[in-house]
Design a protein around this motif. Structure first.
Motif, short mmCIF file in Angstrom:
data_model
loop_
_atom_site.label_atom_id
_atom_site.label_comp_id
_atom_site.label_asym_id
_atom_site.label_seq_id
_atom_site.Cartn_x
_atom_site.Cartn_y
_atom_site.Cartn_z
N TYR A 110 66.09 10.03 4.10
CA TYR A 110 65.06 11.35 3.76
C TYR A 110 65.51 12.18 4.97
O TYR A 110 65.43 13.26 5.43
N ARG A 114 67.61 15.32 5.10
CA ARG A 114 67.42 16.52 5.54
C ARG A 114 67.08 17.38 6.14
O ARG A 114 67.87 18.46 6.14
N GLN A 118 69.26 21.32 6.28
CA GLN A 118 69.26 22.29 7.10
C GLN A 118 70.21 23.02 7.87
O GLN A 118 70.45 23.90 7.47
N LEU A 181 63.96 16.36 -3.54
CA LEU A 181 65.20 17.18 -2.30
C LEU A 181 65.84 18.11 -3.37
O LEU A 181 66.51 19.05 -3.01
N ARG A 184 63.90 20.68 -4.10
CA ARG A 184 64.09 22.52 -2.96
C ARG A 184 65.50 22.86 -3.14
O ARG A 184 65.40 23.91 -2.16
N TRP A 273 56.76 12.47 -0.45
CA TRP A 273 57.17 13.54 0.14
C TRP A 273 56.82 13.78 1.65
O TRP A 273 57.26 13.90 2.48
N VAL A 286 60.00 22.69 3.48
CA VAL A 286 61.51 22.32 4.07
C VAL A 286 62.15 23.96 4.05
O VAL A 286 63.48 24.03 4.96
#
Length: 287
Positions: A110, A114, A118, A181, A184, A273, A286
């Motif tokens: 996770y 993430r 980014q 994920l 997103r 999440w 996010v």
């Protein structure tokens, strides 16, 4: 291609790393200690002369170390294969006070994915999350009110088997996180897919098992696949042209398969999440 593999110092992770090296890819092997990484690199280098192998030490049970790993990886990877997982006693906790299986099996990918998503921004990448058999996972839905397995009675009547049920819950968390994920990141060039490698011997996954669970793991070993068979689907997801551009799917023997409704329900995905974000100190948003 530059590929990060977690849990790369043995079992499926090491075999995936070896296959990647054989195919000419650069492999960053993530492990708990420099000694374990060096031994695994030595075994691969002996089998694949000239293999492009690097190591990254990170205790994936600790959010701080996972975050540091995600922030220092440079150049950024083209592929990340999240393979590391453990079966551990229910009372095993990390130095940060988290239940060990939850931290290693779910919170680590996770955080890692993430932060890397980014950092990658608009660059293309593939994220592969190694999971478990979707058929077996139907019977172990995640208890969103008890992510750290404090209510032992819900894990079944046999105490020595309860860690395996809890492990199954973390594997369902992997599937749920992958779907969430992928949704997103739908407007990016990053794909996220899960896959089951099959039951594989020589992984070391059950080294902490006791009682009936140890007997169970011993009994299924004669029916286990080889490491080459077990590494096939994750390796294929990472490198093959066929899954390129596909995202938010779960694969078994290179075929996209459905998973249980409790792993795809939008309300459950959002809640896991958000609960996970709170546990690791990341914002739920996010953007």
């Amino acid at each position: 291609m530059r590929v990060v593999v977690t849990g790369a110092t043995g079992g499926i992770g090491e075999r995936i790393s070896r296959r990647l090296a054989e195919s000419g890819h650069s492999v960053i092997m993530v492990g708990r200690s420099a000694e374990r990484i060096d031994r695994a690199r030595g075994r691969i280098a002996e089998a694949v002369p000239g293999a492009d192998l690097a190591g990254e030490v990170s205790d994936l049970s600790l959010t701080a170390e996972v975050r540091a790993l995600a922030e220092r990886l440079e150049p950024l990877p083209d592929v990340v294969i999240n393979n590391a997982a453990v079966i551990a006693p229910l009372d095993a906790v990390t130095g940060e006070g988290r239940q060990l299986m939850l931290a290693t099996n779910h919170l680590a990918p996770y955080v890692l994915l993430r932060i890397l998503a980014q950092r990658l921004g608009d660059r293309p990448a593939r994220f592969v999350i190694v999971g478990a058999h979707p058929g077996g996972l139907r019977r172990t839905p995640v208890d969103l009110d008890d992510l750290e397995f404090r209510n032992r009675r819900t894990l079944g009547p046999v105490p020595s088997f309860r860690p395996f049920v809890a492990y199954g819950r973390t594997k369902n968390m992997n599937a749920m996180f992958g779907y969430a994920l992928a949704a997103r990141l739908a407007d990016t060039m990053i794909t996220v897919n899960g896959g089951h490698p099959g039951i594989v011997d020589q992984t070391g996954l059950g080294r902490n098992c006791i009682g009936l669970l140890r007997l169970f793991t011993t009994m299924i070993n004669p029916f286990a696949q080889s490491l080459d068979e077990g590494s096939d689907t994750p390796f294929w997801l990472a490198t093959a042209p066929e899954p390129a551009g596909q995202t938010g799917r779960y694969y078994l023997r290179r075929q996209a398969v459905p998973t249980a409704p409790h792993t795809t329900d939008p309300a459950r995905l959002y809640r896991l999440w958000d609960e996970s974000a709170a546990l690791v100190g990341l914002p739920a948003d996010v953007s």
